[in-house]
Every structure is written in structure tokens, then in C-alpha cells.
Write a protein that holds these residues in place. Structure first.
Motif, PDB file in Angstrom:
ATOM      1  N   THR A  13     -77.197  31.326  55.060  1.00  0.00           N
ATOM      2  CA  THR A  13     -77.733  31.826  56.327  1.00  0.00           C
ATOM      3  C   THR A  13     -76.778  31.433  57.458  1.00  0.00           C
ATOM      4  O   THR A  13     -76.300  30.302  57.493  1.00  0.00           O
ATOM      5  N   GLU A  48     -75.587  41.579  61.282  1.00  0.00           N
ATOM      6  CA  GLU A  48     -76.561  41.640  60.193  1.00  0.00           C
ATOM      7  C   GLU A  48     -76.036  42.481  59.027  1.00  0.00           C
ATOM      8  O   GLU A  48     -76.239  42.137  57.870  1.00  0.00           O
ATOM      9  N   PHE A  51     -75.912  37.075  52.766  1.00  0.00           N
ATOM     10  CA  PHE A  51     -76.341  36.091  53.759  1.00  0.00           C
ATOM     11  C   PHE A  51     -77.448  36.667  54.640  1.00  0.00           C
ATOM     12  O   PHE A  51     -77.547  37.884  54.825  1.00  0.00           O
ATOM     13  N   ASP A  52     -78.267  35.786  55.178  1.00  0.00           N
ATOM     14  CA  ASP A  52     -79.256  36.150  56.179  1.00  0.00           C
ATOM     15  C   ASP A  52     -78.760  35.727  57.551  1.00  0.00           C
ATOM     16  O   ASP A  52     -77.838  34.911  57.681  1.00  0.00           O
ATOM     17  N   LEU A  66     -80.136  34.187  61.220  1.00  0.00           N
ATOM     18  CA  LEU A  66     -81.227  33.528  61.935  1.00  0.00           C
ATOM     19  C   LEU A  66     -80.899  33.527  63.420  1.00  0.00           C
ATOM     20  O   LEU A  66     -79.881  32.985  63.841  1.00  0.00           O
ATOM     21  N   VAL A  92     -78.822  26.568  58.748  1.00  0.00           N
ATOM     22  CA  VAL A  92     -77.734  27.552  58.796  1.00  0.00           C
ATOM     23  C   VAL A  92     -76.446  26.897  58.327  1.00  0.00           C
ATOM     24  O   VAL A  92     -76.254  25.684  58.471  1.00  0.00           O
TER      25      VAL A  92
END
Length: 331
Positions: A62, A84, A92-93, A95, A116
Motif C-alpha cells: 500500500t 491509482e 498495490f492499494d 491510502l 503504507v
């Protein structure tokens, strides 16, 4: 400034993962590569710490994206969309967060909460350096900061298109130009950089300081700024050109000029910067603008950051994102 594992990797020309294997004695590194790493460590005076030694095994896949303005801004929407997209492609995300507390407290919170693997900033801010100095992966949008030896930034040519916009107005006969920019939060470094751009433009074109009027305000003070603009454009010695840095502000500027009884471009020429090709196209006349590809900036920034997180040296080919010029009827 503290020497980090990223500095060693850059000096040796090898990945952070390879450097980490040498530091932790895990083997699997050629003698030639190990010698390069040992030489880099000795040259830089690097001392490993626990966070560097545990880098390879602590990923949460993340990245954090620090928003420094309103998510409704076209710049942030496009930047976030690009970031994104790049993150999803790489598993991956993203945040979202905002800067809070002091830069040092923010850095400590990010590093100790383990939510993260790296942080992406949408602009230059004082919150970058404490994370950078701690060896935490960071990437940011904007000109390279002087102390950033890792070159962890993406650049959309901010100074370049600003100067070109002012030069365009000058070339179309404008004698008195307003530089108008609104920001959610005024950042001192940004203001200083903008003033340097204007001063360089004035000097290089042999103008007097009075010929370029600099107005930069926080969004919350826009009404006050519009009153000031209305007074300027109602005066006998009114400006005959205006550069509006944010395309979303161009519409109220058009309205203001109309209320002052002025025509675009006959009486006042208008140029702006935009984040999407259609922005400003429905205004009458259409808005002449410099298109800054903030989607591409967000995409490239996320790719760069993930490269650092995964133990690589960021690809410098991702740094510069060129802007385009779209001429319509406002100049």
C-alpha cells in the motif's frame, strides 16, 4: 543529512534489495556487486538501522497519497486517478491521507503505524523532508528539491508553462499582465518559486515590475481577490492580459471581466493552465491554455514510488511529463 540505504543503492548502481542482502549477510550477491556496495557504504559512511534491515519483509503493498488540497480540484482528481491506475497494475492499494500535526510528528506516525510502504505527495511541502531523512520511500510532484539526491519527483514543467503563458500574452500586445493563482493552502516554497518565475520573466523581457501584477491567494480568500481584480479592471490604466493558473477559476474571471464591460480577447486577453483537454472549451470564447497532464504525473509518480518500495532505483525517464498548448479564442 542522514545517509540511507537508498543513497547506498544509488551510489553502487544496484537495487535496494541487493544492498539489503549484503547488509544482512544473506548471500546470493556476486563478489563484484558486494564490493561495489561495500565501497559505497565506506564512501558515504552509512550505518544500517532496523527499518532498513527489515525492509524486504515488511511490505503491506500500500502506498499513501497525501492530498494537499481539495479532492474536487481537477488537478487532484486526475493525479489520484493516475496514481491509482499505476498502483493497481502493480498489485498495490492507495491510502489517502492529509498532512497533520508537525512534519516531524507526521513522519513518525507514518513510519510507526506500518500502514503504507511509501508516501506520494501531490506537491512540494515541508512534510517531505522528515520522511526522506528517515530513509522512508517518498515521491512528490514538483521541481526537484535541492537536497533530494534520490530525485524522487515528477515534474510537469511548472516554471516553463508559466513563463510561456506570460510570454504569449506579451507577444499578443499586452502591456500590463495579471498573474492570478489560487491555492487551497499557500505554501511558502511555492510562492517563492512563483515570484522567481515572474522576476525572471520581467528581467529577461526588459519590463518594469509594474507590468506584471502578482496575485496569489488561498481559495478561502477568493472573494477578496475578485474584488481586487474588479477594481483593477475597472481602472483607467487597467491590465490588458491575465494568466489564470487554475482553469477552474477561468469561468469566474470571464464573468468578472464581462461585469466590468470588457470583451475577451479584444479588451483583455486570457490564458490559463488546465488538467483535461476539454476544460475551458465551453467558455465563450474558448479558453487558450497549457494542458498539464496531471493524470500522467500521478501515474509516473506512483510507478517511481513503487520502484523505490520494491528495492529499485527510480527510473529518471519517468520524471518529466511534458505539457501541451491548446489555442482557442481567448488571446
Amino acid at each position: 543529512m542522514k545517509v540511507t540505504i537508498y543513497d547506498v543503492a544509488r551510489e553502487a548502481g544496484l537495487s535496494i534489495a541487493t544492498v539489503s542482502r549484503v547488509i544482512n549477510g544473506k548471500g546470493g550477491v556476486t563478489p563484484k556487486s558486494e564490493r561495489k556496495i561495500r565501497d559505497a557504504i565506506a564512501k558515504l559512511g552509512y550505518l544500517p538501522d532496523a527499518s532498513a534491515q527489515g525492509l524486504a519483509s515488511s511490505l503491506v503493498n500500500t502506498i499513501g497519497l497525501v492530498l494537499q488540497g481539495s479532492v474536487s480540484s481537477s488537478y487532484y482528481i486526475q493525479f489520484l486517478d493516475g496514481a491509482e491506475h499505476a498502483a493497481r497494475e502493480r498489485g498495490f492499494d492507495v491510502l489517502l491521507t492529509s498532512p497533520y500535526g508537525t512534519p516531524e510528528a507526521f513522519s513518525k506516525s507514518i513510519r510507526t503505524r506500518h500502514k503504507v510502504d511509501g508516501v506520494l505527495f501531490t506537491g512540494v511541502t515541508e512534510y517531505i523532508q522528515p520522511l526522506y531523512d528517515a530513509g522512508f520511500p517518498v515521491c512528490y510532484a514538483g521541481p526537484r528539491i535541492s537536497w533530494d539526491l534520490r530525485r524522487g519527483h515528477v515534474y510537469g514543467g511548472f516554471g516553463g508553462y508559466r513563463k510561456e503563458a506570460l510570454s504569449l500574452l506579451l507577444s499578443r500586445g499586452c502591456q500590463k499582465i495579471v498573474y492570478f493563482e489560487t491555492m487551497i493552502n499557500l505554501v511558502k516554497t511555492t510562492e517563492v518559486r512563483n515570484r522567481e518565475v515572474i522576476e525572471d520573466f520581467v528581467i529577461s523581457n526588459g519590463l518594469s515590475p509594474e507590468q506584471v501584477i502578482y496575485i496569489q491567494v488561498e481559495t478561502a480568500q477568493c472573494e477578496q481577490a475578485y474584488r481586487k481584480l474588479r477594481e483593477m479592471f475597472s481602472a483607467p490604466d487597467r491590465p490588458d492580459g491575465i494568466f489564470v493558473v487554475d482553469g477552474q477559476v477561468a469561468s469566474p474571471v470571464y464573468t468578472l471581466l464581462s461585469q466590468c464591460g470588457l470583451r475577451i480577447p479584444e479588451d483583455v486577453k486570457v490564458v490559463s493552465s488546465i488538467q483535461s483537454p476539454s476544460e475551458g472549451s465551453l467558455l465563450q470564447p474558448g479558453l487558450t491554455a497549457y494542458l498539464v497532464n496531471s493524470y500522467k504525473m500521478g501515474y509516473n509518480a506512483a510507478v517511481k514510488l513503487i520502484q523505490m518500495v520494491q528495492g529499485g532505483v527510480p527510473d529518471e525517464n519517468l520524471t518529466y511529463v511534458p505539457y501541451d498548448f491548446i489555442e482557442r479564442g481567448s488571446v
